[in-house]
Motif scaffolding. Sequence first.
Motif, PDB file in Angstrom:
ATOM      1  N   GLN A 268       0.828  -1.208   0.000  1.00 57.91           N
ATOM      2  CA  GLN A 268       0.000   0.000   0.000  1.00 57.91           C
ATOM      3  C   GLN A 268       0.863   1.260   0.000  1.00 57.91           C
ATOM      4  N   CYS A 271       2.100   1.916  -3.435  1.00 60.74           N
ATOM      5  CA  CYS A 271       1.051   2.471  -4.290  1.00 60.74           C
ATOM      6  C   CYS A 271       0.893   3.971  -4.070  1.00 60.74           C
ATOM      7  N   PHE A 278      -4.403   0.969  -4.513  1.00 66.19           N
ATOM      8  CA  PHE A 278      -4.332  -0.261  -3.726  1.00 66.19           C
ATOM      9  C   PHE A 278      -5.752  -0.784  -3.587  1.00 66.19           C
ATOM     10  N   SER A 296      -8.991  -6.333   5.714  1.00 62.58           N
ATOM     11  CA  SER A 296      -8.021  -5.238   5.632  1.00 62.58           C
ATOM     12  C   SER A 296      -7.777  -4.599   6.986  1.00 62.58           C
ATOM     13  N   LEU A 301      -5.249  -1.385   7.116  1.00 62.79           N
ATOM     14  CA  LEU A 301      -5.200  -0.967   5.718  1.00 62.79           C
ATOM     15  C   LEU A 301      -6.442  -0.154   5.366  1.00 62.79           C
ATOM     16  N   PRO A 303      -7.857   0.638   1.867  1.00 56.80           N
ATOM     17  CA  PRO A 303      -7.713   0.528   0.411  1.00 56.80           C
ATOM     18  C   PRO A 303      -8.364   1.692  -0.320  1.00 56.80           C
TER      19      PRO A 303
END
Length: 467
Positions: A268, A271, A278, A296, A301, A303
């Motif tokens: 991530q 990205c 991501f 996630s 995370l 995204p």
Amino acid sequence: MNPVPSPWQPAARTDRRNPLTTSMPTVRPDRRHLASGIPGPLSSAFEARRRAAVARGVGSAVPVYAAAADPGLLHDIDGNAFIDLASGLGVTAVGNAAPDVVAAVREQVGLFTHTCFLTSPYSGYVEVCEELSNLTPGRHEKRSVLLSTGAEAVENAVKVARAATGRSAIVVLDHAYHGRTNLALGMTAKNAPFKQGFGPFAPDIHRVPTSYPYRDPQGMTGEEAAQRALEALERQVGGENVAAIVVEPVQGEGGFIVPAPGFLPALQSWCREHGALFVADEIQSGFCRTGAWFASEHEDLVPDLVITAKALAGGLPLSAVTGRAEIMDAVQLGGFGGTYGGNPVACAAALASIEVMRTGHLVDSARAIGDTLFTRLRALAVRHPAIGEVRGRGAMVGVEIVEPGGRRPGAEAAQRLAKACQQRGVLLLTAGTHSNVLRFLPPLVIPPALLNDAVDVIEECCDELLA
């Protein structure tokens, strides 16, 4: 001359209830129960009809025909009751025919079954998108598009990534599974049976190594596995060409692989540094399955895009792509669509399913299921060297079977174990690139007594077949 039937009074039709189901008991057992051999005579009769009518390429894991289901149980037309450790490949997380979902579906069917949101919109579609904005990771402004299947959602996520970045390259991981349409097959890793004979696939899809702790070099950290993947990416693709890296936070069909801590955050971060998106494919791992609303969350995370399906609508076909507002809105008006996308009945089921997950505290249920499975299966692994690893998150657990004395995949042993469990009334399936992983995806409402009975059966089969 026969009169033409009124459009408001359906013409008489032949009663198509199948006589093969008339012997189903009126009272279903509430525990594992074998009333016949597996398959029973009625399922065998239907199997003969199937061979004459259904395409050979459509496979089934067990040779029994479903008739009904209860929390944690699947009943076949011969009166057998199986403990369900598959939940329709992770779909019926809230239970099969969950009462609140059934009630919502009945109400919506009585109002209207379809208009096509592209023709005449309806409130359910908007309400599902609102729920997805609230539930998916991150507190940023979001937008969603609703579709029908997981593969369709994957393809639309790719469209979004390319439209938003102006780039075309899509990067995926080894062992990934993203669906069976052409573009999704290009993103899927395993050849047979998924890809064999169906190419060529969509171009500009690139695969890099994943983090597979059980099979990576001993001691490799998540950061080191990410560096390996990113070096391959830069070498093969070039960072300036990447529209998105698409990952499963827990790989499903690939073998229930949980990457080493730090692997996904490193991807991530790359990205963000390179202007790529991501994308988290949470089709199987989403909606409480892993002990969080989305897998996630286990590594904090957030995204850019989240892909969902499976458990979203309690058994009805519905999928979605949810993402940052500015990214989703990069797609031009009319760039999204599909006749059945966000069907009103499926939306009603989704709203009811999400409410069951929320009020039933199914995140906690998934954790409790995981505690039971990990405790008992890891104790079983101590007795049987052929159990190479027990892994997963929450109620998404995999058991990798290997040949004793090493780590060579034990596909034949895994298949024998799954079949032996099925013959004793436990619906257990396999997964993995080498088809050597027993996968546990029970409904999140499975009663503890049924779950423990299922593990009892698995222990018996392991003691017999892995001794």
